[in-house]
Design a protein around this motif. Structure first.
Motif, PDB file in Angstrom:
ATOM      1  N   LEU A 273      56.044  65.476  41.430  1.00  0.00           N
ATOM      2  CA  LEU A 273      55.650  65.696  40.038  1.00  0.00           C
ATOM      3  C   LEU A 273      55.583  67.190  39.762  1.00  0.00           C
ATOM      4  O   LEU A 273      55.153  67.967  40.630  1.00  0.00           O
TER       5      LEU A 273
ATOM      6  N   GLY B 147      48.299  60.443  40.316  1.00  0.00           N
ATOM      7  CA  GLY B 147      47.216  59.651  40.889  1.00  0.00           C
ATOM      8  C   GLY B 147      47.496  59.329  42.342  1.00  0.00           C
ATOM      9  O   GLY B 147      48.655  59.189  42.733  1.00  0.00           O
ATOM     10  N   VAL B 148      46.429  59.204  43.114  1.00  0.00           N
ATOM     11  CA  VAL B 148      46.592  58.828  44.521  1.00  0.00           C
ATOM     12  C   VAL B 148      46.791  57.306  44.582  1.00  0.00           C
ATOM     13  O   VAL B 148      46.056  56.563  43.910  1.00  0.00           O
ATOM     14  N   PRO B 149      47.822  56.840  45.319  1.00  0.00           N
ATOM     15  CA  PRO B 149      48.073  55.392  45.353  1.00  0.00           C
ATOM     16  C   PRO B 149      46.805  54.625  45.750  1.00  0.00           C
ATOM     17  O   PRO B 149      46.177  54.934  46.761  1.00  0.00           O
TER      18      PRO B 149
ATOM     19  N   LYS C 274      55.089  61.960  45.663  1.00  0.00           N
ATOM     20  CA  LYS C 274      55.125  60.495  45.585  1.00  0.00           C
ATOM     21  C   LYS C 274      56.196  59.980  46.534  1.00  0.00           C
ATOM     22  O   LYS C 274      57.265  59.524  46.089  1.00  0.00           O
TER      23      LYS C 274
ATOM     24  N   GLU D 207      44.234  64.484  42.552  1.00  0.00           N
ATOM     25  CA  GLU D 207      44.962  63.309  43.048  1.00  0.00           C
ATOM     26  C   GLU D 207      45.519  63.557  44.433  1.00  0.00           C
ATOM     27  O   GLU D 207      46.261  62.722  44.945  1.00  0.00           O
TER      28      GLU D 207
END
Lengths: 387, 387
Positions: free
Chosen positions: B292, A159-161, B285, A126
């Motif tokens: 995370l 997860g990658v945006p 993020k 990710e």
């Protein structure tokens, strides 16, 4: 399926298998074999109907037996959440395993062993750290790293945006590397957990499917090849809409047991829930209007207790009871209504059954699952543990 | 101490022992050997000074190695919370074991085996169900059930309410039975958990000691013989007052590791905490001001997260970080202050160390403890699991 003979100790333990669910030690995790079989088959049928490959997630139970059931006996095409699980399933003859956790460099060596050992082993990335880790440790003998790119739809989970420039950059670099096979895109589709009925899930599924298709088109426009469009989680795959047949893979896990959370979301009915925690009453406390059970936080887990205090613990056949507190090995039970407990109805020593709020969290607290058909105990299964 | 040779598999695993704490897989539970040794010795010294028998509780760690350390190498006079632990310690050569959980009839058969196997095995009762279970299943060959009567000081935890008529009735019936040896009284002394400093603990200790002495006098007045006055829990025994030398036994457990909860109560300093959870950063993020980590609810447990959101997860050398959410294998970390995270300071892949809020809850989530002295890993310990 390769057969692994039980050790002498295990044979001895199986001899001690309880006869009925009234005989199991408490607290214990019970698995209803007829229901897990039904849940497994229903998901297999759904995927066949839609023409989508089922890649069931093992993290909910981590057992060989349910892995076999969920893969329709093939022991192929599964997903796991830890390397310990990946190694456990590889050792037990499973193949085509996706290690679905953001890859970091510290795990490359263990991943390499799995990549060489299995016909198909996939990792998930990710971010660029994960990509660089793979590029710095290419596989030999013509093997390539098979990679899923995890997409974040905005939930802020891993997860990658999906709408960031990094998606294209990561995918482009991965697809152009001679050391990597960009297998596909994976979307957890976490917004389904905000649903309160199956219609809500279906709407979110449509959004998730559209998002994956939009991204796929963007990939094609950028000459990035990627074969698999995968969507995950139990609500999504339990209540799919027919338009999801444009996808390639489904990655649900919790559906094998289901739980009260899934009922609340609308992905199953209460009768579909295939697991329970059994406990016994060990004390009465009339002065506090509670009784004590031999189920502490170690047996049930806190998952859901604070967010959903009234739904968190559903006592089978005793709708007015709820757990209000825990120590390590003891739970405190009172009434939801505030009514006085009828202690004659709940004598010390009597056995109760709890449907967990989150079956993944509860199952993972147990080293053995007692499997039953009706009231008869038919087997004892041992899940993988650790990381 | 009897020596149990490791299996070939265990030898192989020990070969794979990491060299330093930077090499352990994440998430992992780390035990600082020098600190557990110091914590164990300090409690031994306290009990010697007061002339009180130490009966350390194993539930916090459930390992053979710490059982040996806490009993000063004797492997005698311990306390456990489950029958699985009792059987584990019996198998590993431990003797004089108190099974400290309200006894119910469903557990009598396993208890019987332990009573015959060990020189001293004690059970705990808190109600007539437990007493009747014992009277209905007398031991043979001159053995008697050795029984502790658990007292509730009003907290509503397990135990017979100290000021109820049932205390005398239960004790009288037990002491007059030819099948039972009424060993003594046990008080958990739970009010110490409301303390905020060592002075508060001392005051509660005085109340608990007085309560046990009052009850003991009441017993004598009723011709009930009982040799042992036992008081439990880590705050009580970490900060005893000298008047507690009238008691017979101390039953602390958590002191071997301590944790942030014990710091908050005032029973230890932060430097006394002998365990940590190690984790690695697996994603950034910025849009949510979080990163995370590979530590989900399975590795740290939820214990304390909702009641003490700012104290629940203390990051060593990173005082402004806190865990704000979990999935099974992933945690979300942000700042306590609300400041923006400096991602350059926290690159993906970097290793962090968390002091748990409740070390019993965190330790029990792990199948192996990585033991270190300074930065060097010196051993891997395997705790008992299950019920």
């Amino acid at each position: 399926m390769a057969v692994f003979l039980p050790s002498p100790l295990e044979i001895l333990e199986r001899k001690k298998m309880p006869t009925t669910i009234s005989d199991v030690p408490t607290p214990s995790f019970l698995v209803d074999y007829d229901k897990v079989k039904k849940n497994a088959q229903k998901m297999i049928d759904t995927c066949e109907r839609l023409g989508v490959q089922l890649r069931p997630h093992m993290k909910t139970h981590k057992t060989v037996e349910l892995g076999t059931l969920m893969t329709n006996g093939t022991n192929r095409t599964i997903e796991v959440s830890t390397l310990e699980e990946a190694e456990f399933y590889a050792k037990n003859g499973f193949d085509d395993i996706l290690y679905a956790h953001p890859l970091i460099a510290a795990r490359i060596e263990r991943c390499k062993k799995l990549a060489y050992r299995l016909k198909a082993f996939h990792v998930m990335i990710e971010n660029f750290h994960g990509l660089i880790a793979l590029l710095s440790s290419p596989l030999e003998n013509g093997k390539k790293w098979s990679v899923y790119l995890e997409i974040d739809d905005g939930c802020g989970r891993s997860g990658v945006p999906w709408d960031s420039g990094d998606v294209i950059k990561l995918a482009k670099e991965a697809s152009e590397s001679p050391y990597i096979d960009l297998q596909g895109l994976y979307l957890y589709n976490g917004k389904t957990y905000e649903a309160t009925d199956s219609k809500g899930i279906e709407n979110t599924n449509k959004e998730g499917t559209d998002l994956l298709q939009t991204l796929h088109k963007r990939f094609t426009d950028n000459n990035i090849e990627c074969r698999t469009l995968a969507i995950g989680n139990t609500p999504s795959c339990s209540r799919p809409h027919e338009g999801m047949n444009v996808l390639t893979e489904f990655h649900p896990g919790n559906y094998i047991f289901y739980d009260m959370q899934q009922v609340t979301i609308g992905s199953c009915d209460i009768d579909d829930i295939a697991c329970r925690l059994t406990t016994r009453i060990i004390g009465h406390k009339p002065s506090h209007n509670i009784f004590l059970i031999d189920c502490g936080f170690l047996a049930l887990s806190y998952d859901g207790m604070y967010e959903y205090p009234n739904e968190f613990s559903t006592f089978v056949d005793n709708a007015d009871l709820k757990v209000i507190g825990f120590s390590q090995e003891i739970g405190k039970v009172t009434t939801k209504s505030g009514d006085k407990l009828n202690y004659d109805k709940y004598p010390i020593g009597s056995q109760l059954f709890i449907i967990p709020w989150h079956s993944c969290a509860t199952a993972c607290q147990h080293t053995v699952f007692y499997v039953h058909s009706g009231n008869k105990i038919t087997d004892m299964w041992k899940p993988a543990k650790g990381w």
